[in-house]
Design a protein around this motif. Structure first.
Motif, PDB file in Angstrom:
ATOM      1  N   TRP A 108     102.499  43.213  25.304  1.00  0.00           N
ATOM      2  CA  TRP A 108     102.902  42.914  26.671  1.00  0.00           C
ATOM      3  C   TRP A 108     103.252  41.437  26.748  1.00  0.00           C
ATOM      4  CZ3 TRP A 108     100.590  40.216  30.999  1.00  0.00           C
ATOM      5  CH2 TRP A 108     101.218  40.489  32.235  1.00  0.00           C
ATOM      6  N   THR A 123     103.436  37.958  28.037  1.00  0.00           N
ATOM      7  CA  THR A 123     102.681  37.167  29.011  1.00  0.00           C
ATOM      8  C   THR A 123     103.526  36.073  29.650  1.00  0.00           C
ATOM      9  OG1 THR A 123     101.899  35.683  27.266  1.00  0.00           O
ATOM     10  CG2 THR A 123     100.509  37.571  27.809  1.00  0.00           C
ATOM     11  N   LYS A 181     106.080  38.658  32.021  1.00  0.00           N
ATOM     12  CA  LYS A 181     105.167  39.449  32.863  1.00  0.00           C
ATOM     13  C   LYS A 181     105.874  40.613  33.566  1.00  0.00           C
ATOM     14  CE  LYS A 181     101.979  35.624  33.577  1.00  0.00           C
ATOM     15  NZ  LYS A 181     102.741  34.672  32.755  1.00  0.00           N
ATOM     16  N   THR A 182     106.820  41.227  32.878  1.00  0.00           N
ATOM     17  CA  THR A 182     107.509  42.385  33.430  1.00  0.00           C
ATOM     18  C   THR A 182     106.552  43.568  33.514  1.00  0.00           C
ATOM     19  OG1 THR A 182     109.580  41.662  32.433  1.00  0.00           O
ATOM     20  CG2 THR A 182     109.453  43.966  33.123  1.00  0.00           C
ATOM     21  N   PRO A 183     106.402  44.211  34.669  1.00  0.00           N
ATOM     22  CA  PRO A 183     105.535  45.395  34.767  1.00  0.00           C
ATOM     23  C   PRO A 183     105.958  46.459  33.764  1.00  0.00           C
ATOM     24  CG  PRO A 183     106.177  44.638  36.948  1.00  0.00           C
ATOM     25  CD  PRO A 183     107.020  43.873  35.970  1.00  0.00           C
ATOM     26  N   THR A 184     105.042  46.878  32.919  1.00  0.00           N
ATOM     27  CA  THR A 184     105.387  47.690  31.756  1.00  0.00           C
ATOM     28  C   THR A 184     104.560  48.964  31.712  1.00  0.00           C
ATOM     29  OG1 THR A 184     105.899  45.647  30.567  1.00  0.00           O
ATOM     30  CG2 THR A 184     105.618  47.624  29.243  1.00  0.00           C
ATOM     31  N   GLU A 237     109.802  49.798  31.943  1.00  0.00           N
ATOM     32  CA  GLU A 237     109.254  49.126  33.121  1.00  0.00           C
ATOM     33  C   GLU A 237     108.621  50.143  34.068  1.00  0.00           C
ATOM     34  OE1 GLU A 237     110.667  45.941  36.587  1.00  0.00           O
ATOM     35  OE2 GLU A 237     112.015  46.503  34.954  1.00  0.00           O
ATOM     36  N   ASP A 285     100.631  45.333  36.484  1.00  0.00           N
ATOM     37  CA  ASP A 285     101.197  44.702  35.297  1.00  0.00           C
ATOM     38  C   ASP A 285     101.470  45.731  34.203  1.00  0.00           C
ATOM     39  OD1 ASP A 285     101.232  42.043  36.215  1.00  0.00           O
ATOM     40  OD2 ASP A 285      99.101  41.818  35.810  1.00  0.00           O
ATOM     41  N   ILE A 286     100.481  46.598  33.938  1.00  0.00           N
ATOM     42  CA  ILE A 286     100.690  47.647  32.938  1.00  0.00           C
ATOM     43  C   ILE A 286     100.230  48.984  33.502  1.00  0.00           C
ATOM     44  CG2 ILE A 286     100.501  46.123  30.923  1.00  0.00           C
ATOM     45  CD1 ILE A 286      97.662  47.197  30.516  1.00  0.00           C
ATOM     46  N   ASN A 300      96.391  52.083  35.991  1.00  0.00           N
ATOM     47  CA  ASN A 300      97.288  51.001  36.378  1.00  0.00           C
ATOM     48  C   ASN A 300      96.454  49.727  36.462  1.00  0.00           C
ATOM     49  OD1 ASN A 300      99.738  52.607  36.874  1.00  0.00           O
ATOM     50  ND2 ASN A 300      98.531  53.513  38.510  1.00  0.00           N
ATOM     51  N   GLN A 320      96.079  45.524  36.845  1.00  0.00           N
ATOM     52  CA  GLN A 320      96.608  44.241  37.299  1.00  0.00           C
ATOM     53  C   GLN A 320      95.767  43.129  36.679  1.00  0.00           C
ATOM     54  OE1 GLN A 320      99.193  44.346  39.877  1.00  0.00           O
ATOM     55  NE2 GLN A 320      99.604  42.276  39.141  1.00  0.00           N
ATOM     56  N   TRP A 348      95.749  36.658  37.567  1.00  0.00           N
ATOM     57  CA  TRP A 348      96.616  35.573  37.154  1.00  0.00           C
ATOM     58  C   TRP A 348      97.028  34.763  38.360  1.00  0.00           C
ATOM     59  CZ3 TRP A 348      97.337  33.971  32.389  1.00  0.00           C
ATOM     60  CH2 TRP A 348      98.356  33.064  32.128  1.00  0.00           C
TER      61      TRP A 348
END
Length: 207
Positions: free
Chosen positions: A79, A81, A84-87, A107, A113-114, A148, A150, A153
């Motif tokens: 992933w 950092t 920080k594209t939601p993946t 995405e 975030d993931i 999911n 988050q 950060w």
């Protein structure tokens, strides 16, 4: 060493202190990616990994689970950092190879975030690793479920007086016991100057 993608700590307290990079907080626990002892003589520079590694432990059918660090482990996925594209990732049972495969799906659009979907039919344990250390405790997914996540950060830093250090196979993980200062948010490329003392309290200034 370049400080562009690093955290810099300047200890002006005149004391030996411990500084924690806080990566996860719950009502009962505070976890740190690292706890360091910055020198009083020169700045402490902590490099910032550009990618987070995700590895997954799993147990083949018929094998009893012994927790998040046993069984077999998948290949790593990553992933970013920096971007920080939601993946989204998916864990599937590979019938031909008799193993679990975790693959990047692309995405995700749920705001986390993931996103990790477990289609393997058994419980899996996902370990986010930041550099050589685990960033947070393992993420547990039961069969045919989705998590999911988050990440907190920016990362926060604080002066602490103690911690428990775990050394699982995937790298160290710290649980902070007591914070001796307020939390200060900090991004790579920034510097935190720490002043004060144990008796009167510590102050952190991030710039």
């Amino acid at each position: 060493m370049s400080t562009e993608n690093a955290f810099t700590i300047i200890n002006q307290t005149g004391e030996n202190i411990l500084v924690a990079f806080i990566s996860r907080m719950t009502q009962l626990e505070t976890y740190a990616w690292k706890v360091v002892g910055p020198s009083q003589d020169h700045p402490h520079i902590e490099p910032f990994p550009k990618q987070m590694e995700l590895v997954t432990n799993y147990y083949p059918e018929g094998v009893s689970s012994e927790g998040p660090y046993g069984g077999k482990q998948t290949d790593s996925v990553w992933w970013d950092t920096i971007k920080k594209t939601p993946t989204a990732y998916k864990a599937d049972w590979n019938e031909a190879a008799n193993k679990v495969d975790v693959k990047l799906e692309g995405e995700n659009h749920n705001g986390a975030d993931i996103s990790i979907e477990n289609n393997s039919g058994s419980m899996i344990y996902v370990h986010p690793k930041f550099g050589s250390n685990e960033y947070i405790p393992p993420i547990t997914l039961i069969a045919f479920s989705t998590a999911n996540y988050q990440f907190e950060w920016p990362m926060s830093v604080a002066v602490v007086d103690g911690y428990s250090q775990y050394c699982p196979p995937n790298g160290e993980l710290y649980e902070v016991k007591n914070k001796l200062s307020d939390l200060s948010e900090m991004l790579p490329g920034q510097t935190v100057v720490i002043t004060g003392n144990l008796s009167e309290g510590y102050q952190l200034e991030v710039s």
